[in-house]
Design a protein around this motif. Sequence first.
Motif, mmCIF file in Angstrom:
data_model
loop_
_atom_site.group_PDB
_atom_site.id
_atom_site.type_symbol
_atom_site.label_atom_id
_atom_site.label_comp_id
_atom_site.label_asym_id
_atom_site.label_seq_id
_atom_site.Cartn_x
_atom_site.Cartn_y
_atom_site.Cartn_z
ATOM 1 N N VAL A 198 10.751 32.796 3.646
ATOM 2 C CA VAL A 198 9.160 32.983 3.598
ATOM 3 C C VAL A 198 8.506 33.898 2.592
ATOM 4 N N ILE A 199 8.034 33.179 1.600
ATOM 5 C CA ILE A 199 7.115 33.959 0.625
ATOM 6 C C ILE A 199 5.979 34.736 1.013
ATOM 7 N N LEU A 200 5.926 35.984 1.111
ATOM 8 C CA LEU A 200 4.956 36.819 1.719
ATOM 9 C C LEU A 200 3.740 37.223 0.616
ATOM 10 N N THR A 201 4.533 37.663 -0.326
ATOM 11 C CA THR A 201 3.422 37.924 -1.801
ATOM 12 C C THR A 201 4.316 37.340 -2.942
ATOM 13 N N GLY A 202 3.163 37.065 -3.735
ATOM 14 C CA GLY A 202 3.806 36.650 -5.366
ATOM 15 C C GLY A 202 3.821 35.110 -5.408
ATOM 16 N N GLN A 203 4.785 34.492 -6.206
ATOM 17 C CA GLN A 203 4.739 33.217 -6.401
ATOM 18 C C GLN A 203 5.856 32.767 -7.034
ATOM 19 N N ILE A 283 9.725 38.703 0.074
ATOM 20 C CA ILE A 283 10.314 37.384 0.976
ATOM 21 C C ILE A 283 10.813 37.803 1.972
ATOM 22 N N LEU A 284 10.490 37.150 3.112
ATOM 23 C CA LEU A 284 10.874 37.250 4.597
ATOM 24 C C LEU A 284 12.432 36.337 4.873
ATOM 25 N N LYS A 285 13.355 36.771 4.992
ATOM 26 C CA LYS A 285 14.459 36.077 5.246
ATOM 27 C C LYS A 285 14.974 36.097 6.883
#
Length: 507
Positions: A198-203, A283-285
């Motif tokens: 899951v993307i938390l910050t950035g692109q 990124i959350l893993k």
Amino acid sequence: MPVGSLSTSILASMIQVNNVPPPPLRSIPRLRLRKTINYSRLNALCHIRGLESSRHSPLYLEAHNKFIKQYPQIFRHEKIVLPEVPPQIDKSKSGLKAAKKHSLEKSHNVSTYIRQVRGCFDEEEISPEAFLEFLDILKKLPVHRTAQEHKTVWKILKSIQALTSQLSNEDLKILSKKVMSETWIKGSTVIGEDGLYVILTGQARHCLKVFRSLTEENDSVISSLSRESFLFDAKLKDSTVIELYVPSKKLTLKKWSVFGSLKYTPEMDESERAVVIDDDCEILKIPTKEYEKLKLEKVKQENAYKLKLIRKCPFYESWPTLSIWELVSLTKFKVFPPGHVLVECGTVISFVGYINSGYCNIYRNIVGFVDLPANKVKKVKKLVYMGQLKEKESFGEISILLQEPFTCTIITGREVEMAVIEDKDIHALDPVTKELMIQTAKPTFEHLTEEDIKCKYIKTVQEKEWKYFKNKTIKRILHCNGVRPGFGKWKHHWPSFPKNFKNTVIS
């Protein structure tokens, strides 16, 4: 003062109050009705009892005081309607939340109310302060987090729709205590094959598989390799063809976007899992290993529950644990609605059932006689209730192993949950387990004889006939004596007063 002079003075004062010039006494009946005067109340005041008495009598004084006291009530006061004040829009955060909550109340989307019941909220409702706290918690090792921090992580994970669509609330609560965040720098390639990301910050951007020829000089993709700062995975498929993974400009992943999979599938194309980082990302893993451990733990708990259920059935109390474990691996839980026919009399059942909750009714078939007009009798097959199968009881073993038809009909009395083993799995058991099942199990309600069924049927028919005769006789006797149920002598429940009821004092 005479009544005429009193009413005249009152009317004159009334007209002066309304700024109307006093007319002659003869024209009083022809007065134009004013909308500001309640003439019905004025008429009632003029007919107060006592105004016709002599001026010095106490009855006249009492009537005069009552007249003067109630005199202002003849004027109608119109309500002043003020213009509506437009509601002020609060631009603060609390005002935005209230406006959003008001919009949700008017929504017709069922998923909105389901998320409210489960205690979930949207990603947009997470404040920046809570999000920063969430990032700080994820950087800690799970063993160093407090109970409140675990609860915070779980609440925010529940707001991600891509996670709630794949995981239940309980699974997400367990996995929230194992997740951590990872930092990826710009230009890195992340392969999501060992977990859900899951993307938390950035692109980031998805990679697409592209085949290009090495001999073409004007290929735009090949010529852009020198200008891009990303690293590409390349495979030489042929002497002139190369396989490239190029970042897509359309498939962009932003905050709260999800990629990867909780289940490892080799047939999934690598381009569907590969992601190229455009900016530095947090990124959350959710690791696949933790998810597999969770599934194994759930299977282990379910098998222990099945073992306990089968052990409590009367036929399996003396069984060894190893033999019961062979049955546990074949059982599946099923739920049957009320009134469902599990097996009919004269047929071989297709499964063995272990009742976990609810009960089943047992019926036996019998040939009964039904009276017809013109003193005729007809034979009819009827079901006679003989008993119940309750919780922690089993049935169907002998019917499957020996292929013997059932001698009774089993119908669920209410919603029944039971562990079921299909007949093909029973036949696939080893001979020792099948022989052990034949020796310990017994046919369902085998102790019933034909004489017991006939006695039960006769008793049921007699009770039904006696109940019908008793109700009919009681109604006939009560009707002859004029007694109607619900209408007593001293108690009446009137919805309104009867028309001939003259006593108006009773409330």
